[in-house]
Design a protein around this motif. Sequence first.
Motif, PDB file in Angstrom:
ATOM      1  N   ILE A 111       0.815  -1.211   0.000  1.00  0.00           N
ATOM      2  CA  ILE A 111       0.000   0.000   0.000  1.00  0.00           C
ATOM      3  C   ILE A 111       0.851   1.263   0.000  1.00  0.00           C
ATOM      4  CG2 ILE A 111      -1.746   1.323   1.243  1.00  0.00           C
ATOM      5  CD1 ILE A 111      -2.831  -1.327   2.311  1.00  0.00           C
ATOM      6  N   ILE A 112       1.702   1.434   0.997  1.00  0.00           N
ATOM      7  CA  ILE A 112       2.479   2.670   1.116  1.00  0.00           C
ATOM      8  C   ILE A 112       3.462   2.803  -0.044  1.00  0.00           C
ATOM      9  CG2 ILE A 112       4.057   4.002   2.556  1.00  0.00           C
ATOM     10  CD1 ILE A 112       2.848   2.705   4.990  1.00  0.00           C
ATOM     11  N   SER A 113       4.143   1.711  -0.390  1.00  0.00           N
ATOM     12  CA  SER A 113       5.115   1.754  -1.486  1.00  0.00           C
ATOM     13  C   SER A 113       4.452   2.169  -2.794  1.00  0.00           C
ATOM     14  CB  SER A 113       5.784   0.383  -1.656  1.00  0.00           C
ATOM     15  OG  SER A 113       6.482   0.017  -0.500  1.00  0.00           O
ATOM     16  N   THR A 114       3.268   1.639  -3.073  1.00  0.00           N
ATOM     17  CA  THR A 114       2.574   1.958  -4.321  1.00  0.00           C
ATOM     18  C   THR A 114       2.040   3.384  -4.304  1.00  0.00           C
ATOM     19  OG1 THR A 114       1.918  -0.371  -4.490  1.00  0.00           O
ATOM     20  CG2 THR A 114       0.808   1.186  -5.945  1.00  0.00           C
ATOM     21  N   ILE A 115       1.508   3.823  -3.167  1.00  0.00           N
ATOM     22  CA  ILE A 115       1.002   5.198  -3.062  1.00  0.00           C
ATOM     23  C   ILE A 115       2.128   6.201  -3.308  1.00  0.00           C
ATOM     24  CG2 ILE A 115       0.089   6.935  -1.461  1.00  0.00           C
ATOM     25  CD1 ILE A 115      -1.610   4.710  -0.215  1.00  0.00           C
ATOM     26  N   LEU A 247      20.709   2.319   7.500  1.00  0.00           N
ATOM     27  CA  LEU A 247      19.864   2.351   8.696  1.00  0.00           C
ATOM     28  C   LEU A 247      19.027   1.083   8.846  1.00  0.00           C
ATOM     29  CD1 LEU A 247      18.628   6.073   8.705  1.00  0.00           C
ATOM     30  CD2 LEU A 247      20.198   4.995  10.327  1.00  0.00           C
ATOM     31  N   VAL A 248      18.535   0.554   7.704  1.00  0.00           N
ATOM     32  CA  VAL A 248      17.698  -0.651   7.789  1.00  0.00           C
ATOM     33  C   VAL A 248      18.521  -1.929   7.709  1.00  0.00           C
ATOM     34  CG1 VAL A 248      15.663   0.499   6.834  1.00  0.00           C
ATOM     35  CG2 VAL A 248      17.231  -0.691   5.294  1.00  0.00           C
ATOM     36  N   ASN A 249      19.815  -1.781   7.457  1.00  0.00           N
ATOM     37  CA  ASN A 249      20.679  -2.945   7.305  1.00  0.00           C
ATOM     38  C   ASN A 249      20.777  -3.768   8.592  1.00  0.00           C
ATOM     39  OD1 ASN A 249      22.383  -4.631   5.825  1.00  0.00           O
ATOM     40  ND2 ASN A 249      24.219  -3.536   6.482  1.00  0.00           N
ATOM     41  N   LYS A 250      20.597  -3.125   9.747  1.00  0.00           N
ATOM     42  CA  LYS A 250      20.712  -3.813  11.041  1.00  0.00           C
ATOM     43  C   LYS A 250      19.489  -4.664  11.368  1.00  0.00           C
ATOM     44  CE  LYS A 250      21.013   0.160  13.145  1.00  0.00           C
ATOM     45  NZ  LYS A 250      21.169   1.182  14.209  1.00  0.00           N
ATOM     46  N   PHE A 251      18.399  -4.455  10.626  1.00  0.00           N
ATOM     47  CA  PHE A 251      17.182  -5.228  10.877  1.00  0.00           C
ATOM     48  C   PHE A 251      17.158  -6.429   9.944  1.00  0.00           C
ATOM     49  CE2 PHE A 251      16.320  -0.843  11.954  1.00  0.00           C
ATOM     50  CZ  PHE A 251      15.761  -0.961  13.226  1.00  0.00           C
ATOM     51  N   ILE A 292      10.135  -0.214  -1.055  1.00  0.00           N
ATOM     52  CA  ILE A 292       9.911  -1.626  -0.751  1.00  0.00           C
ATOM     53  C   ILE A 292      10.857  -2.078   0.361  1.00  0.00           C
ATOM     54  CG2 ILE A 292      10.163  -3.976  -1.667  1.00  0.00           C
ATOM     55  CD1 ILE A 292       9.184  -2.816  -4.382  1.00  0.00           C
ATOM     56  N   LEU A 293      12.125  -1.678   0.258  1.00  0.00           N
ATOM     57  CA  LEU A 293      13.117  -2.030   1.275  1.00  0.00           C
ATOM     58  C   LEU A 293      12.712  -1.493   2.643  1.00  0.00           C
ATOM     59  CD1 LEU A 293      15.928  -3.026   2.245  1.00  0.00           C
ATOM     60  CD2 LEU A 293      16.826  -0.806   1.499  1.00  0.00           C
ATOM     61  N   ILE A 294      12.324  -0.240   2.694  1.00  0.00           N
ATOM     62  CA  ILE A 294      11.994   0.410   3.968  1.00  0.00           C
ATOM     63  C   ILE A 294      10.757  -0.210   4.608  1.00  0.00           C
ATOM     64  CG2 ILE A 294      11.318   2.572   5.083  1.00  0.00           C
ATOM     65  CD1 ILE A 294      14.210   2.580   4.147  1.00  0.00           C
ATOM     66  N   PHE A 295       9.712  -0.407   3.827  1.00  0.00           N
ATOM     67  CA  PHE A 295       8.428  -0.781   4.420  1.00  0.00           C
ATOM     68  C   PHE A 295       8.221  -2.280   4.578  1.00  0.00           C
ATOM     69  CE2 PHE A 295       7.569   3.510   2.778  1.00  0.00           C
ATOM     70  CZ  PHE A 295       7.231   4.096   3.991  1.00  0.00           C
ATOM     71  N   ARG A 296       9.084  -3.083   3.986  1.00  0.00           N
ATOM     72  CA  ARG A 296       8.955  -4.512   4.238  1.00  0.00           C
ATOM     73  C   ARG A 296       9.899  -4.966   5.355  1.00  0.00           C
ATOM     74  NH1 ARG A 296      11.508  -8.549  -0.315  1.00  0.00           N
ATOM     75  NH2 ARG A 296      13.630  -8.609   0.483  1.00  0.00           N
ATOM     76  N   GLU A 309      12.684   2.510  16.893  1.00  0.00           N
ATOM     77  CA  GLU A 309      13.715   3.006  15.980  1.00  0.00           C
ATOM     78  C   GLU A 309      13.297   2.828  14.520  1.00  0.00           C
ATOM     79  OE1 GLU A 309      18.424   2.130  14.873  1.00  0.00           O
ATOM     80  OE2 GLU A 309      17.498   1.182  16.637  1.00  0.00           O
ATOM     81  N   LEU A 310      12.733   1.667  14.207  1.00  0.00           N
ATOM     82  CA  LEU A 310      12.300   1.401  12.830  1.00  0.00           C
ATOM     83  C   LEU A 310      11.137   2.306  12.439  1.00  0.00           C
ATOM     84  CD1 LEU A 310      12.801  -0.317  10.347  1.00  0.00           C
ATOM     85  CD2 LEU A 310      11.249  -2.036  11.282  1.00  0.00           C
ATOM     86  N   PHE A 311      10.234   2.574  13.379  1.00  0.00           N
ATOM     87  CA  PHE A 311       9.111   3.484  13.113  1.00  0.00           C
ATOM     88  C   PHE A 311       9.635   4.876  12.756  1.00  0.00           C
ATOM     89  CE2 PHE A 311       6.264   6.814  14.688  1.00  0.00           C
ATOM     90  CZ  PHE A 311       5.129   6.548  13.932  1.00  0.00           C
ATOM     91  N   VAL A 312      10.631   5.354  13.495  1.00  0.00           N
ATOM     92  CA  VAL A 312      11.215   6.670  13.228  1.00  0.00           C
ATOM     93  C   VAL A 312      11.885   6.693  11.850  1.00  0.00           C
ATOM     94  CG1 VAL A 312      12.993   8.331  13.950  1.00  0.00           C
ATOM     95  CG2 VAL A 312      11.534   7.222  15.666  1.00  0.00           C
ATOM     96  N   ILE A 313      12.582   5.603  11.501  1.00  0.00           N
ATOM     97  CA  ILE A 313      13.234   5.510  10.192  1.00  0.00           C
ATOM     98  C   ILE A 313      12.202   5.598   9.070  1.00  0.00           C
ATOM     99  CG2 ILE A 313      14.492   3.955   8.631  1.00  0.00           C
ATOM    100  CD1 ILE A 313      15.988   2.911  11.117  1.00  0.00           C
ATOM    101  N   LYS A 314      11.101   4.874   9.222  1.00  0.00           N
ATOM    102  CA  LYS A 314      10.057   4.885   8.196  1.00  0.00           C
ATOM    103  C   LYS A 314       9.400   6.257   8.083  1.00  0.00           C
ATOM    104  CE  LYS A 314       9.085  -0.086   8.415  1.00  0.00           C
ATOM    105  NZ  LYS A 314       8.105  -1.151   8.657  1.00  0.00           N
ATOM    106  N   LEU A 315       9.199   6.912   9.213  1.00  0.00           N
ATOM    107  CA  LEU A 315       8.619   8.251   9.202  1.00  0.00           C
ATOM    108  C   LEU A 315       9.558   9.247   8.526  1.00  0.00           C
ATOM    109  CD1 LEU A 315       6.337  10.150  10.081  1.00  0.00           C
ATOM    110  CD2 LEU A 315       7.517  10.425  12.276  1.00  0.00           C
ATOM    111  N   LEU A 316      10.839   9.166   8.864  1.00  0.00           N
ATOM    112  CA  LEU A 316      11.830  10.038   8.230  1.00  0.00           C
ATOM    113  C   LEU A 316      11.926   9.768   6.739  1.00  0.00           C
ATOM    114  CD1 LEU A 316      14.719   9.982  10.878  1.00  0.00           C
ATOM    115  CD2 LEU A 316      13.214  11.908  10.313  1.00  0.00           C
ATOM    116  N   TYR A 317      11.768   8.497   6.368  1.00  0.00           N
ATOM    117  CA  TYR A 317      11.823   8.154   4.936  1.00  0.00           C
ATOM    118  C   TYR A 317      10.662   8.802   4.174  1.00  0.00           C
ATOM    119  CZ  TYR A 317      11.519   5.650   0.566  1.00  0.00           C
ATOM    120  OH  TYR A 317      11.438   5.366  -0.773  1.00  0.00           O
ATOM    121  N   ILE A 318       9.473   8.765   4.747  1.00  0.00           N
ATOM    122  CA  ILE A 318       8.320   9.393   4.091  1.00  0.00           C
ATOM    123  C   ILE A 318       8.566  10.886   3.902  1.00  0.00           C
ATOM    124  CG2 ILE A 318       5.877   9.982   4.353  1.00  0.00           C
ATOM    125  CD1 ILE A 318       5.473   7.286   5.709  1.00  0.00           C
TER     126      ILE A 318
END
Length: 349
Positions: A111-115, A247-251, A292-296, A309-318
């Motif tokens: 959803i988010i990636s496509t929007i 940033l997402v590499n650690k997850f 796709i990388l960020i939201f999956r 931490e991941l929530f903040v990363i996704k928010l900053l990405y948007i």
Amino acid sequence: MKNNKLMFDTKIKLNRPNITPVIFVSLILFFILWFLFGFNTRTVDLENYKMFYLHAKNGVRFPGIESGYYFFLRFCNIVGLSFQQYMIFYSFIGSVLILKSVNKYTDNKAIISTILFIIFPYFYFIVAQRYFMATAIIIWSIRYLLYDYQYGKIKFIFCILLAATFHTYSLMALIYLVSTFKNKTINLSLIFILVLSILIIFFKGPIFIPFTHFFPKLSIYLLDNTRISTKFFLGVYFLLKLLFCELVNKFSYEGNNKLIKINKLSIFTFPLSIISMNFMRIEYSMLVFLSILIFRTNADKLDQKKNTELFVIKLLYIIFYLFFAYFLLYLYSFETVVKMIIENNLLLR
């Protein structure tokens, strides 16, 4: 037996609400993709594409038009489609390829990636019809690098060659074959690309003029001098993109390693874009893979700190995404691209 039957029935009943919303939202997103392109009646380049279609009807391949796109136009003419019907058919195929691919790469949570993809850069692909189908095929082809398909590399190369018959820029996507190499090779490639970018900024002419003898069209791009402010802007964009990859590499998430490599390799667009912003189309084709990388990417549900931490990363990405979308599309091209497409549609008359 009764208990087993009860458990089976209960499982179906519990799963049903989770499936229906996904299908419903996917259909809405598909319709938006299809609606914006297929039923559009005016863009800045639409008259040119009408001319290409008319030439194809007469069996004439307009100079500079790739063979795959020409034969697609020729087929549509043979079966008796009008130009608008061709656009409906053409955009239907491309939209299916894009949405099915994004759904696959995000485990049906697209959803988010496509929007974000619709917000930017999709409007540019509506204007550049040849590159739209090339982009759809490129997005489809990445599955052969992310997953363990038999003869995956060969299938990927075949898809890119097919995409190149709609737009030759697609051949540059072959660089993503390097994503199958080790991280050390990827990092060395990034260093080389960054050094090349610096050299191009200061010595663009001496580096590329010898190649114009073999590729005459390159001389046109050498005249397209990207402004210093734009070069700086693009540099910040690509550095932030690399930062999000780190940033997402650690997850941990199965398959993220290859996806991170693909996103890192997209920085090869930077030195090309210094030559001409036309080359940013290649980056636009692949931008969806950063979303796709960020939201999956997910964290351990029991680790509250990492989830925050991941929530903040996704928010900053948007915020990052919308900021650069504004400057790359809406600030300078809202009237001539976005507004024109939205206001000129068969279904809104």
